[in-house]
Scaffold this active site. Structure first.
Site, PDB file in Angstrom:
ATOM      1  N   GLU A 131       3.855  -0.548  -1.997  1.00 54.44           N
ATOM      2  CA  GLU A 131       3.348  -2.084  -2.388  1.00 54.44           C
ATOM      3  C   GLU A 131       3.011  -2.829  -1.125  1.00 54.44           C
ATOM      4  OE1 GLU A 131       2.614  -2.640  -5.443  1.00 54.44           O
ATOM      5  OE2 GLU A 131       3.708  -1.284  -6.135  1.00 54.44           O
ATOM      6  N   CYS A 165      -1.941   9.197   3.602  1.00 55.82           N
ATOM      7  CA  CYS A 165      -3.144  10.221   3.845  1.00 55.82           C
ATOM      8  C   CYS A 165      -3.770   9.783   4.995  1.00 55.82           C
ATOM      9  CB  CYS A 165      -3.849  10.719   2.780  1.00 55.82           C
ATOM     10  SG  CYS A 165      -5.199   9.208   2.469  1.00 55.82           S
ATOM     11  N   CYS A 168      -6.250   6.838   4.376  1.00 50.18           N
ATOM     12  CA  CYS A 168      -5.440   5.491   4.264  1.00 50.18           C
ATOM     13  C   CYS A 168      -4.966   5.081   5.667  1.00 50.18           C
ATOM     14  CB  CYS A 168      -4.304   5.283   3.276  1.00 50.18           C
ATOM     15  SG  CYS A 168      -5.193   5.722   1.481  1.00 50.18           S
TER      16      CYS A 168
END
Length: 173
Positions: A131, A165, A168
């Site tokens: 989030e 990853c 990201c």
């Protein structure tokens, strides 16, 4: 970056500790834990027997003192037409929320042999990292091992790792 964890309703010390540890390890940020807040007025939907996630985000944004704020609750949350959500955040916003309510279950096929307490700890860390990732501008990732992958059931939460990853990670660092 400072992330303020805003416990809403009864939230265990262990859940707060795991959330804090997950955020620190992935984002290398400062984390504070706000004082417990009462459930937001008017957030409960009697017809669904659930709480509106947006009102928890609004509360976390309003009372949190961080650049990013994340509400944590043990109440069952939903958003719009979804049956439930583990968490919710607005892309590039400063507020977000997770619920431990459905993270404590293995009824939809969670695939782990770890003790229940450890499973909940793993899931809490993954969901807060996920989030806060949205508040940093990250969208859902196609890599099912990435913490930013979409995970509508605890099975998918259990499959993904606690980390971003490479793709990201490059977007936020």
């Amino acid at each position: 970056m400072l992330v303020d964890i805003v416990p809403i309703g009864d939230v265990s010390a262990g859940v707060k500790r795991e959330a804090s540890a997950g955020l620190r390890s992935v984002y290398d940020c400062d984390v504070t834990v706000h004082s417990n807040q009462p459930l937001p007025e008017g957030a409960f939907d009697r017809s669904r027997n659930q709480y509106r996630a947006e009102q928890f985000i609004e509360l976390a944004s309003r009372v949190g003192r961080g650049e990013k704020n994340i509400g944590i609750t043990a109440k069952d949350l939903y958003y719009r037409r979804r049956n439930y959500v583990f968490g919710l955040a607005y892309l590039n916003g400063n507020g977000s929320v997770i619920s431990t309510y459905r993270l404590q279950t293995s009824s939809d096929g969670g695939i782990t042999t770890k003790p229940a307490e450890e499973v909940l700890s793993d899931r809490v860390r993954k969901e807060v990292v996920h989030e806060i990732g949205h508040t940093l501008g990250l969208e859902h990732c196609d890599n099912n091992k990435c913490v930013m992958s979409f995970s509508p059931t605890v099975r998918e939460v259990d499959v993904k790792e606690e980390n971003l990853c490479g793709s990201c990670s490059r977007l936020v660092h």
